[in-house]
Design an enzyme around this catalytic site. Structure first.
Site, short mmCIF file in Angstrom:
data_model
loop_
_atom_site.label_atom_id
_atom_site.label_comp_id
_atom_site.label_asym_id
_atom_site.label_seq_id
_atom_site.Cartn_x
_atom_site.Cartn_y
_atom_site.Cartn_z
N LYS A 1 0.81 -1.22 0.00
CA LYS A 1 0.00 0.00 0.00
C LYS A 1 0.84 1.27 0.00
CE LYS A 1 -4.42 -1.34 0.33
NZ LYS A 1 -5.53 -0.79 -0.48
N SER B 1 0.86 -9.86 -0.35
CA SER B 1 0.61 -8.42 -0.30
C SER B 1 0.85 -7.77 1.05
CB SER B 1 -0.82 -8.13 -0.75
OG SER B 1 -1.75 -8.80 0.08
#
Length: 517
Positions: A66, A318
């Site tokens: 992110k 992720s």
């Protein structure tokens, strides 16, 4: 025809603009080029010539991809907007990425987070200097609050996924991936709001149109699947919170516009399958992936059940911002997700020797869990877990138990049973006057349970039994017996003969409060 041509030009222009943004994104001011790790153990297990790689976004400074999108967005803001500060809503990883990006660029950041966000993420955001406001029970609640703050306090809203600059920043993962392995056949990408999938898909499909782009969603938060079925973003009634990083009720509009053009397939996976993937990631890398971070591997596992094989498959790991206390849950559920364990409710006759006969009917299979509480004189209901070799073996075992006179119900896919009932088998014994309770350490070896039953179970009525295999050298067992006063000497002689470490718990206040009249 003119309308179609205009649409084609629009899509081409959109793709070209995203490609330009991705190539120019300044992510390496703050992010690293994350490694692509070959997963030899996982590849060997899957077999059929498949080679699995994990793109290690867990290695970023905030342990999540992110950071890329957040920094790209802030870098592209005019100075006048930066000076007024930014605000965002996030379940955690976008918050950490934005907080670090804001710190790097000297921008004030306000983060709205759902009250369900794991403490590790909240603490990390605060540590990075952001103003954290815990609001609502879901991402949508926090998002509504962030919109109000942006309006009332004149801050710039930085959306966690539905923004072209954020999408472009996430797309830099794809740029690195092709540089690291340009021969990939398929890429598996976790989906929450769709920013990572959109950014990677629009990049990969322009350079490698043949590569398969597969989104992976948690079954209880499948907002992309719902949007594809309806043809437009749509709200889910509710979302599951185990994979909190992808607990999004509605796919983004910008992300959906890209995804519907470039994503080849969407796979949904269960909580148990995610837990199994977390375990596999740990065994391969010694990193504990968060549930959302393990989605891609769960998707690879499901894909390979029906694929032809001989493919190079990459999954995006992720994030690794796991709430430590969630590990208890993951440990309980991972073997169910691997199809290595089955759980059953089995009704057996309430008579001496019935436990032993039931265990013998299981053959050489390892019992992983055994919960029983005496409730009556006619029959007993047992919650039992058994190690298996797959779905077919599980079905065959259930059929065998029923054929041998027991009443067996397969609860392996029953969420209520796995989440709650397994811990609630019990209650006070209606005939507890002569009941004695003991805690044992069983050696985790074949025949240990049978030895116990041969020594004690055929001579004294077992009123309670609880056992769970945790993979240690010794298993912890709690057992109750009906022992008359004139039988106590003989009972303790048999306890000594058993040879297992034991401790009496008949006066334990927990036993008296919940399991004894």
């Amino acid at each position: 025809m003119a309308t179609l041509k205009t649409l084609e030009v629009s899509q081409a222009e959109m793709a070209t603009e995203y490609l330009k943004k991705i190539l120019l994104a300044p992510v390496y001011d703050i992010a690293i080029e994350s490694p692509l790790t070959p997963c030899d153990k996982i590849s060997a297990r899957l077999g059929n010539g498949n080679q699995v790689f994990l793109k290690r976004e867990d290695q970023q400074p905030v342990h999540s991809f992110k950071l890329r999108g957040a920094y790209t967005k802030l870098s592209n803001l005019p100075a006048s907007q930066r000076d007024k500060g930014v605000v965002a809503a996030s379940a955690g990883n976008h918050a950490q990425g934005l907080a670090l990006a804001a710190h790097k660029l000297g921008v004030t950041a306000t983060i709205c987070m759902p009250i369900t966000t794991p403490d590790i993420k909240v603490d990390n955001v605060r540590r990075l200097g952001a103003d954290v406001r815990l609001i609502g029970k879901s991402f949508n609640d926090a998002q509504s609050a962030s919109i109000d703050i942006a309006s009332n306090e004149h801050k710039t809203l930085v959306h966690p996924f539905d923004d072209p600059d954020v999408i472009a920043g996430q797309g830099t993962v794809a740029k690195e991936l092709l540089q690291q392995n340009h021969q990939l056949d398929a890429v598996f990408i976790p989906v929450g709001g769709g920013g990572l999938l959109a950014g990677m898909a629009v990049y990969l499909k322009q350079l490698r149109p043949d590569i398969k782009i597969i989104g992976v969603e948690a079954e209880d938060s499948a907002c992309l699947k719902a949007a594809l079925e309806k043809g437009e973003p749509t709200d889910l009634e509710q979302v599951g919170l185990f994979a909190d990083g992808v607990a999004v009720k509605r796919i983004g509009q910008h992300t959906f516009d890209v995804i519907k053009q470039y994503c080849d397939d969407v796979i949904t996976v269960t909580t148990d399958e995610i837990c199994a993937a977390i375990k596999e990631v740990f065994e391969q890398t010694r990193v504990i992936a968060e549930p959302a971070g393990a989605l891609s591997l769960a998707g690879i596992n499901k894909y390979c059940q029906t694929s032809q094989g001989n493919e190079q498959l990459a999954g995006i790991l992720s994030g690794a911002n796991m709430n430590f206390h969630s590990l208890r849950y993951v440990s309980e559920r991972c073997e169910l997700g691997e199809q290595k364990e089955a759980v059953f409710a089995v009704t057996i006759p309430e008579e001496k020797g019935s436990f032993k006969r039931f265990c013998q009917s299981l053959g050489s299979k390892v019992i992983t869990e055994f919960n029983y509480r005496f409730v009556g004189k006619e029959q007993a209901d047992v919650f039992v877990g058994v190690k298996i070799g797959g779905t077919q073996e599980r079905k065959a075992l259930c059929q065998k138990l029923n054929e041998q006179g027991f009443v067996a119900i397969d609860l392996t896919d029953n969420e209520l049973a796995k989440l709650h009932v397994r811990y609630m088998v019990g209650g006070p014994n209606p005939n507890s006057a002569q009941e004695r309770l003991f805690r044992f350490e069983f050696p985790e070896a074949p025949g240990a349970l049978e030895t116990f039953l041969e020594t004690l179970g055929e001579l004294w009525n077992i009123t309670l039994f609880h056992y769970r295999n945790h993979g240690a050298a010794y298993g912890q067992v709690l057992a109750g017996f009906e022992v008359d006063n004139d039988e106590q000497l003989a009972f303790f002689r048999h306890l000594k003969a058993l040879g297992y470490k034991w401790q009496e718990e008949s006066q334990n206040p927990a036993f008296k409060a919940f399991l004894s009249k």
